[in-house]
Each structure stands twice: as C-alpha cells, then as structure tokens.
Design a protein around this motif. Structure first.
Motif, mmCIF file in Angstrom:
data_model
loop_
_atom_site.group_PDB
_atom_site.id
_atom_site.type_symbol
_atom_site.label_atom_id
_atom_site.label_comp_id
_atom_site.label_asym_id
_atom_site.label_seq_id
_atom_site.Cartn_x
_atom_site.Cartn_y
_atom_site.Cartn_z
ATOM 1 N N GLU A 180 -0.919 -4.261 8.550
ATOM 2 C CA GLU A 180 -0.413 -2.905 8.330
ATOM 3 C C GLU A 180 0.935 -2.872 7.617
ATOM 4 O O GLU A 180 1.273 -1.868 6.996
ATOM 5 C CB GLU A 180 -0.287 -2.167 9.664
ATOM 6 C CG GLU A 180 -1.608 -1.920 10.374
ATOM 7 C CD GLU A 180 -2.521 -0.978 9.592
ATOM 8 O OE1 GLU A 180 -2.002 -0.114 8.856
ATOM 9 O OE2 GLU A 180 -3.753 -1.118 9.717
ATOM 10 N N GLY B 233 2.311 -6.081 6.076
ATOM 11 C CA GLY B 233 2.435 -7.196 5.156
ATOM 12 C C GLY B 233 3.455 -8.241 5.564
ATOM 13 O O GLY B 233 3.881 -9.055 4.739
ATOM 14 N N TYR C 237 -3.518 -6.351 3.376
ATOM 15 C CA TYR C 237 -2.439 -5.358 3.247
ATOM 16 C C TYR C 237 -2.231 -5.013 1.770
ATOM 17 O O TYR C 237 -2.121 -3.827 1.400
ATOM 18 C CB TYR C 237 -1.134 -5.909 3.839
ATOM 19 C CG TYR C 237 0.078 -5.100 3.438
ATOM 20 C CD1 TYR C 237 0.390 -3.921 4.099
ATOM 21 C CD2 TYR C 237 0.894 -5.510 2.382
ATOM 22 C CE1 TYR C 237 1.489 -3.161 3.718
ATOM 23 C CE2 TYR C 237 1.989 -4.760 1.995
ATOM 24 C CZ TYR C 237 2.284 -3.587 2.666
ATOM 25 O OH TYR C 237 3.359 -2.823 2.269
ATOM 26 N N ILE C 238 -2.180 -6.028 0.927
ATOM 27 C CA ILE C 238 -1.975 -5.812 -0.508
ATOM 28 C C ILE C 238 -3.109 -4.983 -1.104
ATOM 29 O O ILE C 238 -2.879 -4.015 -1.851
ATOM 30 C CB ILE C 238 -1.856 -7.161 -1.248
ATOM 31 C CG1 ILE C 238 -0.629 -7.925 -0.752
ATOM 32 C CG2 ILE C 238 -1.778 -6.952 -2.756
ATOM 33 C CD1 ILE C 238 -0.559 -9.368 -1.243
ATOM 34 N N LYS D 279 -5.080 -2.931 0.388
ATOM 35 C CA LYS D 279 -5.031 -1.563 0.902
ATOM 36 C C LYS D 279 -3.990 -0.738 0.144
ATOM 37 O O LYS D 279 -4.236 0.426 -0.202
ATOM 38 C CB LYS D 279 -4.709 -1.581 2.401
ATOM 39 C CG LYS D 279 -4.732 -0.206 3.051
ATOM 40 C CD LYS D 279 -4.475 -0.326 4.547
ATOM 41 C CE LYS D 279 -4.479 1.040 5.213
ATOM 42 N NZ LYS D 279 -4.221 0.922 6.677
ATOM 43 N N GLN D 280 -2.838 -1.348 -0.130
ATOM 44 C CA GLN D 280 -1.789 -0.626 -0.873
ATOM 45 C C GLN D 280 -2.242 -0.329 -2.298
ATOM 46 O O GLN D 280 -1.977 0.749 -2.838
ATOM 47 C CB GLN D 280 -0.478 -1.442 -0.892
ATOM 48 C CG GLN D 280 0.077 -1.813 0.471
ATOM 49 C CD GLN D 280 0.059 -0.655 1.448
ATOM 50 O OE1 GLN D 280 0.573 0.424 1.170
ATOM 51 N NE2 GLN D 280 -0.553 -0.880 2.609
ATOM 52 N N ARG D 281 -2.933 -1.280 -2.907
ATOM 53 C CA ARG D 281 -3.440 -1.062 -4.264
ATOM 54 C C ARG D 281 -4.463 0.066 -4.282
ATOM 55 O O ARG D 281 -4.467 0.907 -5.180
ATOM 56 C CB ARG D 281 -4.059 -2.346 -4.815
ATOM 57 C CG ARG D 281 -3.063 -3.430 -5.139
ATOM 58 C CD ARG D 281 -2.132 -3.019 -6.265
ATOM 59 N NE ARG D 281 -2.784 -3.094 -7.565
ATOM 60 C CZ ARG D 281 -2.384 -2.399 -8.622
ATOM 61 N NH1 ARG D 281 -1.364 -1.550 -8.522
ATOM 62 N NH2 ARG D 281 -3.010 -2.537 -9.780
ATOM 63 N N GLN E 59 -4.543 2.551 -2.370
ATOM 64 C CA GLN E 59 -3.836 3.819 -2.161
ATOM 65 C C GLN E 59 -2.936 4.182 -3.336
ATOM 66 O O GLN E 59 -2.238 5.195 -3.290
ATOM 67 C CB GLN E 59 -3.026 3.749 -0.866
ATOM 68 C CG GLN E 59 -3.909 3.629 0.378
ATOM 69 C CD GLN E 59 -3.116 3.454 1.660
ATOM 70 O OE1 GLN E 59 -1.889 3.276 1.637
ATOM 71 N NE2 GLN E 59 -3.797 3.505 2.793
ATOM 72 N N MET F 151 -0.422 2.200 -4.859
ATOM 73 C CA MET F 151 0.909 1.619 -4.968
ATOM 74 C C MET F 151 0.944 0.594 -6.104
ATOM 75 O O MET F 151 0.019 -0.206 -6.252
ATOM 76 C CB MET F 151 1.333 0.950 -3.649
ATOM 77 C CG MET F 151 2.757 0.398 -3.680
ATOM 78 S SD MET F 151 3.270 -0.414 -2.120
ATOM 79 C CE MET F 151 3.445 1.019 -1.039
ATOM 80 N N SER G 107 6.307 -2.139 -6.465
ATOM 81 C CA SER G 107 6.623 -1.600 -5.133
ATOM 82 C C SER G 107 6.099 -2.521 -4.034
ATOM 83 O O SER G 107 6.767 -2.733 -3.020
ATOM 84 C CB SER G 107 6.019 -0.204 -4.971
ATOM 85 O OG SER G 107 6.561 0.690 -5.923
ATOM 86 N N ILE G 108 4.889 -3.065 -4.237
ATOM 87 C CA ILE G 108 4.328 -3.984 -3.244
ATOM 88 C C ILE G 108 5.189 -5.235 -3.129
ATOM 89 O O ILE G 108 5.470 -5.718 -2.028
ATOM 90 C CB ILE G 108 2.879 -4.364 -3.619
ATOM 91 C CG1 ILE G 108 1.972 -3.138 -3.518
ATOM 92 C CG2 ILE G 108 2.362 -5.481 -2.709
ATOM 93 C CD1 ILE G 108 0.542 -3.392 -3.969
ATOM 94 N N GLU H 163 8.178 -4.436 -1.076
ATOM 95 C CA GLU H 163 7.843 -4.324 0.343
ATOM 96 C C GLU H 163 7.659 -5.707 0.983
ATOM 97 O O GLU H 163 8.023 -5.927 2.136
ATOM 98 C CB GLU H 163 6.559 -3.514 0.514
ATOM 99 C CG GLU H 163 6.679 -2.047 0.149
ATOM 100 C CD GLU H 163 7.456 -1.252 1.173
ATOM 101 O OE1 GLU H 163 6.973 -1.121 2.303
ATOM 102 O OE2 GLU H 163 8.556 -0.776 0.839
#
Length: 243
Positions: free
Chosen positions: A122, A124, A213-214, A216-218, A220, A222, A226-227, A230
C-alpha cells in the motif's frame, strides 16, 4: 470431521465475515472429501476448485491448510498434509500483472507479517524501512509518516485503510518494537514469509509486493517521477520497465 470446524474457527481472531467465509469453505471441503482425509480425496478436492479464479483458490486452500494443520496438531489425523496451487508457467508479458491481493486484508494469526505486507503493497516501503519506523515518525492525526535515514527522510501519506491497522501499535519506540530496539531484517522476512504462506501466496516476496504497489500507482495515473519520489529513488532506471 465437521464438529472440529467450529472449535478451529473459535481459536482464530476473525471478523464475522471471515468466520462465515472459513465455515463455508471448510464445510465444502469436508463434504467433498466425504469426511476422510487421504491423498486421493485431497486430489479430488483440488480438482473440484480448479475452475475458480486463482485468488479464490488461494483463499480456499489457505483455509483448508490451516484446518489440516489444526487437525494434525490435535491428533485427529495422523499425517500432516498441505495443498498447493499447481505451478503454471507464465509468459514474460504477464510479469507485470496487477494481482488481486484482497486476501492480505483478511484476519491472520501472523499479524506482524500481515502489517509488513500491507505497508509494502500500500505504501511501497522496503522491509528495512518498515523495521526502522519509529512511533515519533508516525502522525495519525495528520495521516503522514516519515521514513528514511536521518536528514534524508521523506514524508508519505498514510492510506485511509491503514490508519486503523496502526492505531493500536502506537506505543514503545518502534512500530515493531523489540524492547526498545528494532527487529532484524531476518525476523522481518520470516514474519512476511509466514504470512504469505498462510494466505497461499508462497510465490510472492517483498520485492514482488513492492512491484504491485508500483503497478497500482501506474494504473491510477501516477507518473514515474512521482513514484520514484515516493519510493525514495534517485533515478528512474529501475522504473523504466513500467513506462
């Protein structure tokens, strides 16, 4: 054998929904094996669930494996049995597939390993960062935590779903407190491995959870810069494959 299901579930600290899920899965298991544990009956059971989605199969096998171990511990069965999902070769194009990891949120006897897994998938975080987390660096009121080495700390937002997981642990010096000291990396990996095995995710690791995690961010929206920020990365080299 069904008479042991209730006592097995009673020993576990589960929500009502989780208790119902365990009861349903184990009733189905006992019916399928006709109340008798044998290698043949276990193969028949595995064949009976092979058409379910992988996540559902993992949930069912996790419940069954825990129940089989309980029966073995209480000398109801003579031999210890453990069911595993058959290994399927996966093509290279699926290496970066976003998985259904909802099982990680279910209750578990491996509570410390569970929280480590959730912090990775959740937020990273690296296992080493998680084990070094101090209570003073976690501010639930502002929903942020500071992670990293002194002078290089980054501030991360705590997802809403994780707030409740952290609330009861805000004592001591470290989030995972070993009498005022952090636990070793080996301890952390053992906790994580035990939890993932319990949930039927033996093929996952801290690294693959971080990749989730990566992904999921992609998904969404991001961007990679930014990743990287983070995750505390100085370059985009390790993220290039997620373009």
């Amino acid at each position: 054998m069904k008479e042991y299901i209730a006592s097995f579930i009673k020993e576990k600290d589960l929500s009502e929904n989780s208790q119902a899920a365990y009861s349903y899965d184990l009733d189905q298991f006992v019916d399928t094996i006709h109340n008798h544990v044998s290698d043949t009956n276990l193969r028949i059971y595995q064949a009976s669930i092979k058409d379910f989605k992988p996540a559902v199969q993992k949930r069912k096998l996790s419940a069954v494996n825990q129940f089989l171990f309980y029966l073995y511990q209480h000398q109801v069965i003579e031999d210890y049995h453990r069911l595993v999902l058959p290994k399927v070769s996966v093509s290279k194009s699926h290496d970066q597939e976003l998985l259904d990891l909802s099982l990680l949120w279910e209750g578990s006897d491996q509570s410390q390993g569970r929280l480590i897994a959730l912090l990775i998938v959740e937020m990273g975080l690296l296992p080493s960062e998680i084990l070094q987390l101090k209570i003073v660096d976690i501010e639930l009121d502002f929903q942020v935590l500071r992670v990293g080495k002194e002078g290089q700390k980054r501030v991360l937002r705590i997802p809403d779903a994780l707030l409740g997981e952290l609330t009861d642990l805000m004592t001591g010096t470290y989030l995972f407190d070993n009498k005022g000291k952090p636990y070793s990396r080996q301890w952390g990996f053992r906790q994580l491995e035990s939890f993932l095995m319990e949930k039927g995710f033996e093929n996952l690791s801290a690294q693959s959870l971080r990749e989730q995690y990566i992904l999921k961010q992609r998904e969404q929206g991001m961007d990679l810069f930014s990743i990287a920020r983070e995750l505390g990365l100085k370059t985009l080299v390790t993220l290039e494959k997620y373009k």
